[in-house]
Design an enzyme around this catalytic site. Sequence first.
Site, PDB file in Angstrom:
ATOM      1  N   HIS A 194       0.800  -1.218   0.102  1.00 20.99           N
ATOM      2  CA  HIS A 194       0.175  -0.002  -0.010  1.00 20.99           C
ATOM      3  C   HIS A 194       0.933   1.292  -0.030  1.00 20.99           C
ATOM      4  CE1 HIS A 194      -2.507   2.944   2.053  1.00 20.99           C
ATOM      5  NE2 HIS A 194      -3.597   2.180   1.705  1.00 20.99           N
ATOM      6  N   ASP A 228       3.355  -4.130   8.160  1.00 17.96           N
ATOM      7  CA  ASP A 228       2.124  -3.304   8.185  1.00 17.96           C
ATOM      8  C   ASP A 228       1.046  -4.365   8.191  1.00 17.96           C
ATOM      9  OD1 ASP A 228      -0.189  -2.383   7.073  1.00 17.96           O
ATOM     10  OD2 ASP A 228       0.626  -1.503   5.039  1.00 17.96           O
ATOM     11  N   GLN A 278      -4.315  -4.777   7.370  1.00 18.33           N
ATOM     12  CA  GLN A 278      -5.256  -5.879   6.834  1.00 18.33           C
ATOM     13  C   GLN A 278      -5.224  -7.242   7.590  1.00 18.33           C
ATOM     14  OE1 GLN A 278      -7.609  -4.811   4.999  1.00 18.33           O
ATOM     15  NE2 GLN A 278      -6.944  -2.940   4.071  1.00 18.33           N
ATOM     16  N   LYS A 298      -9.982  -0.747  10.821  1.00 21.43           N
ATOM     17  CA  LYS A 298     -10.111  -1.955   9.896  1.00 21.43           C
ATOM     18  C   LYS A 298     -10.497  -2.942  10.927  1.00 21.43           C
ATOM     19  CE  LYS A 298      -6.997  -0.114   6.370  1.00 21.43           C
ATOM     20  NZ  LYS A 298      -8.031   0.314   5.458  1.00 21.43           N
ATOM     21  N   CYS A 312      -4.964   2.578  -3.518  1.00 19.92           N
ATOM     22  CA  CYS A 312      -3.640   3.087  -3.106  1.00 19.92           C
ATOM     23  C   CYS A 312      -2.482   2.016  -3.074  1.00 19.92           C
ATOM     24  CB  CYS A 312      -4.028   3.349  -1.500  1.00 19.92           C
ATOM     25  SG  CYS A 312      -4.957   4.581  -1.187  1.00 19.92           S
TER      26      CYS A 312
HETATM   27  N1  C6P Z   1      -6.301   0.638   3.043  1.00 21.37           N
HETATM   28  C1  C6P Z   1      -8.078   0.119   1.702  1.00 21.37           C
HETATM   29  O1  C6P Z   1      -9.366   0.451   1.232  1.00 21.37           O
HETATM   30  P1  C6P Z   1      -4.605   4.069   7.424  1.00 21.37           P
HETATM   31  O2  C6P Z   1      -5.377   4.950   6.134  1.00 21.37           O
HETATM   32  O3  C6P Z   1      -3.549   4.630   7.938  1.00 21.37           O
HETATM   33  O4  C6P Z   1      -5.652   3.663   8.331  1.00 21.37           O
HETATM   34  O5  C6P Z   1      -4.327   2.541   6.666  1.00 21.37           O
HETATM   35  C2  C6P Z   1      -3.492   2.798   5.570  1.00 21.37           C
HETATM   36  C3  C6P Z   1      -3.097   1.207   5.134  1.00 21.37           C
HETATM   37  C4  C6P Z   1      -1.920   0.603   5.341  1.00 21.37           C
HETATM   38  N2  C6P Z   1      -1.601  -0.480   4.639  1.00 21.37           N
HETATM   39  C5  C6P Z   1      -2.809  -1.334   4.155  1.00 21.37           C
HETATM   40  C6  C6P Z   1      -2.235  -2.885   3.567  1.00 21.37           C
HETATM   41  C7  C6P Z   1      -3.680  -0.695   3.959  1.00 21.37           C
HETATM   42  O6  C6P Z   1      -4.751  -1.426   3.332  1.00 21.37           O
HETATM   43  C8  C6P Z   1      -4.194   0.597   4.547  1.00 21.37           C
HETATM   44  C9  C6P Z   1      -5.546   1.063   3.953  1.00 21.37           C
HETATM   45  C10 C6P Z   1      -7.697   1.087   2.864  1.00 21.37           C
HETATM   46  O7  C6P Z   1      -7.415  -0.661   1.125  1.00 21.37           O
HETATM   47  C11 C6P Z   1      -7.689   2.451   2.528  1.00 21.37           C
HETATM   48  S1  C6P Z   1      -6.610   3.146   1.159  1.00 21.37           S
END
Ligand code: C6P
Length: 417
Positions: free
Chosen positions: A134, A211, A214, A237, A375
């Site tokens: 991401h 990371d 997910q 999430k 993203c």
């Molecule tokens: N992915 C998706 O629709 P934040 O925005 O900081 O809470 O998370 C960022 C992020 C980082 N790593 C992974 C693997 C992610 O999936 C995400 C966020 C969402 O896939 C919003 S772009």
Amino acid sequence: MSALHSEHLTPAAYEVARVRQAFPILAQRIYGKPLVYLDSAATSQKPQAVIEAMSRFFLEENANVHRGVHYLAERATQAYEQARAKVRHFLNAEQAEEIVFVRGTTEAVNLVAQTYGKSQLQAGDEVLISAMEHHSNLVPWQMLCEQTGARLRVAPIDDVGTLRLDELERLIGPRTKLVAVSHVSNVLGTLNPIRRIVELAHARGAAVLVDGAQAVPHLRVDVRALGCDFYALSGHKMYGPTGIGVLYGRRELLEAMPPYQGGGDMILSVSFAKTLYAKPPQRFEAGTPNMAGAIGLGAAIDFLGELGLEAIAAHEQDVLAYAQQALAAVPGLRLIGTAQGKVGVLSFVLEGIHPHDIGTILDREGIAIRTGHHCAQPLMQRFGVAATARASLGCYSSVQDIDALLAGLARVRELFK
Ligand code: C6P
């Protein structure tokens, strides 16, 4: 057929209908149709227990933490630190001091890049990521490389979306200071072998950041068993609120890291001549923190504990298997990301139909999916597409949701005939 399937696939112990009742928003109708929420990877819905815990905080406990001597200040501090203790237990970290509250995964990665990264990396050093990252686990490293003269390297993936471990191993060299990989891909659903990646990286003296955005809603994470140095997650999430997340860092590393931001609550003493910084985690929590968010996250952890992560995982795997089989049979549909052992994220394209059109038509049927590049633009390029449609599962997802998706996709195809 779907009713039979649901009976067959859903274990009696896990009553998805009961789980759904915990989420008030799911009872809504959208354009007169029952809401089918298949966008949990973007953000999960929130159970009543989380909403109530946050509202109770504001109704009964609200005060600034770590600052006051009055009753409410003590109570708020206690609730905030109790949330930290819940996160420690949830991740099986050794100490609560290893849990830093941040805004989310994005902030956690930026924090590590700008503190650990900036203090440890020099020109010519390398940061290794994977091709499925991401932007949150890519752009901060690019920024760090620009600032330090370090080099970003990328481990490739194969055509089904599995990380090429042989290539990753080959790319970890004497200049590799940090390996940063996702635990689960937000586009492919691929579950990466973190334990093995940590072994490979540590054998060559590189630290590992995971990371986990997910992963945490879908599987039990044990940072000590994984052996990673840093683990990042977002509360929103995993059925918690937005604006709160966690950076887990091994204590020795956090203690050696300079602060990220300066301000209140991150100091031991301040004079115009010199400031002494507090120990972690306070060193990294400058300013008034998201207290209600932390408490909501604690309630989400309790909620996950009550359902049981293993039970959630088993249920989601059943729904995923059903969905994968059914989607593969849709004419012109190409699933992107079919790695073994993946979690409930289903990215796909339909021949001749733009993903945004799919999303818009499904929306009118009450079905929420995400469309776009998610993203992860380099990953889109790897698969030769500009965008995908993505249906993603949560603990409340059911085979009936998948049946609704299939009916919606039939309608999309009908309209584009
Ligand atoms: N992915 C998706 O629709 P934040 O925005 O900081 O809470 O998370 C960022 C992020 C980082 N790593 C992974 C693997 C992610 O999936 C995400 C966020 C969402 O896939 C919003 S772009």
